[in-house]
Scaffold this motif. Structure first.
Motif, mmCIF file in Angstrom:
data_model
loop_
_atom_site.group_PDB
_atom_site.id
_atom_site.type_symbol
_atom_site.label_atom_id
_atom_site.label_comp_id
_atom_site.label_asym_id
_atom_site.label_seq_id
_atom_site.Cartn_x
_atom_site.Cartn_y
_atom_site.Cartn_z
ATOM 1 N N LEU A 70 0.830 -1.211 0.000
ATOM 2 C CA LEU A 70 0.000 0.000 0.000
ATOM 3 C C LEU A 70 0.865 1.261 0.000
ATOM 4 N N TRP A 92 1.131 6.372 -7.077
ATOM 5 C CA TRP A 92 0.052 7.319 -7.358
ATOM 6 C C TRP A 92 0.567 8.758 -7.326
ATOM 7 N N THR A 142 -5.586 5.443 4.462
ATOM 8 C CA THR A 142 -6.200 5.434 3.129
ATOM 9 C C THR A 142 -7.080 4.200 2.988
ATOM 10 N N LEU A 143 -6.590 3.072 3.488
ATOM 11 C CA LEU A 143 -7.368 1.840 3.462
ATOM 12 C C LEU A 143 -8.666 2.003 4.259
ATOM 13 N N GLN A 144 -8.589 2.720 5.376
ATOM 14 C CA GLN A 144 -9.763 2.929 6.214
ATOM 15 C C GLN A 144 -10.841 3.720 5.478
ATOM 16 N N ASP A 145 -10.439 4.578 4.552
ATOM 17 C CA ASP A 145 -11.392 5.418 3.824
ATOM 18 C C ASP A 145 -12.142 4.667 2.724
ATOM 19 N N GLN A 146 -11.751 3.419 2.464
ATOM 20 C CA GLN A 146 -12.396 2.633 1.420
ATOM 21 C C GLN A 146 -13.674 1.972 1.959
ATOM 22 N N PRO A 147 -14.542 1.458 1.046
ATOM 23 C CA PRO A 147 -15.712 0.702 1.515
ATOM 24 C C PRO A 147 -15.263 -0.447 2.428
ATOM 25 N N GLY A 194 -13.798 -0.088 5.085
ATOM 26 C CA GLY A 194 -12.466 0.269 5.565
ATOM 27 C C GLY A 194 -12.246 -0.044 7.027
ATOM 28 N N LEU A 218 -11.524 -3.669 7.298
ATOM 29 C CA LEU A 218 -10.203 -3.949 6.726
ATOM 30 C C LEU A 218 -9.088 -3.520 7.671
#
Length: 261
Positions: free
Chosen positions: A198, A205, A224-229, A231, A234
């Protein structure tokens, strides 16, 4: 007697691996706390900063620094003298891997020592952004940042492969290590690989978007991972994975393979 064969040296390596395990347990706990709405730096430096705030934290940091510097010395000796029983390509790859771990352990050791002395350590996220901005100012800087991202992603994939294929059991553990410890190692190495991948993805990016602010270290990658669906789920899973790696380090500390040449 070679240094790595000396009982005192082996004891220090054991202490170092226990310290490394505790750091990952704290990192796992910080991930879960952040996932549940708390605040914190979900990186190894963040785990050290959390620990130094506890009672006798400065004393613990000195112990951690000694342990981490011993791990760095261990990996330096492996890089110089180890893996002689491997074919040339594998030997070179293993020596490079040990050299990289030596740098990582040394960096953490310096952070622990600075925290013990009451000094402030640099923020990992700001350091990543600053380094990216500096690289982008160089000729072909965007390409360099992209290459950094690709290399870091490759390291992450290597960690996942090492976990899934149980290569760590052959390389790191002495015969007779418990099976349950190896299973924790599979999870732990894989999760560490995902977190490293990541970080690499953020650098890639940043290169693609030509924006240094997109880069980040472990803390930024996990948030950033937490901000995903899904998250939150995860990030909790990542926290449990780091905890698995922490317990695996305790198993590793009691079953270190010192015998390969």
């Amino acid at each position: 007697m070679a240094p790595r064969a000396h009982p005192a040296y082996r004891t220090l390596v054991t202490v170092g691996l226990v310290c490394f395990g505790i750091i990952h347990l704290l990192l796992g706990w910080l991930c879960i706390q952040v996932a549940l709405g708390g605040q914190g730096d979900t990186s190894t430096k963040g785990a050290l900063q959390d620990l130094v705030a506890k009672p006798l934290g400065n004393v613990l940091m000195i112990i951690f620094a000694i342990g981490l510097f011993t791990l760095a010395l261990w990996q330096l000796l492996e890089a110089i003298f180890g893996y002689r029983d491997r074919e040339t390509k594998k030997m070179v790859r293993k020596k490079i891997s040990s050299a990289a771990r030596m740098i990582m352990y040394s960096g953490l050791g310096v952070s622990a020592l600075l925290l013990a002395l009451g000094s402030e350590t640099s923020d990992s996220e700001e350091s990543a952004k600053s380094t990216t901005a500096t690289l982008m100012e160089l000729p072909f800087g965007q390409i360099l940042v992209g290459l950094v991202g690709v290399v870091v992603i490759a390291v992450g994939i290597a960690h996942i492969v090492k976990g899934v294929r149980r290569k760590f059991a052959r390389d790191d553990l002495a015969p007779g290590a418990p099976e349950w410890g190896k299973k924790l190692g599979v999870v732990g190495w894989s999760v560490k690989g995902i977190s490293i991948g990541l970080v690499g993805a953020l650098f890639l990016w940043a290169a693609i978007s030509f924006d240094p602010e997109k880069a980040g270290a472990t803390d930024g990658a996990l948030k950033t991972l937490q901000d995903q669906p899904f998250g939150q789920i995860l990030l909790i899973a990542m926290g449990l994975g780091f905890a698995c790696y922490g317990v695996y380090c305790f198993v590793w500390s009691r079953n270190v393979n010192f015998e390969h040449e």
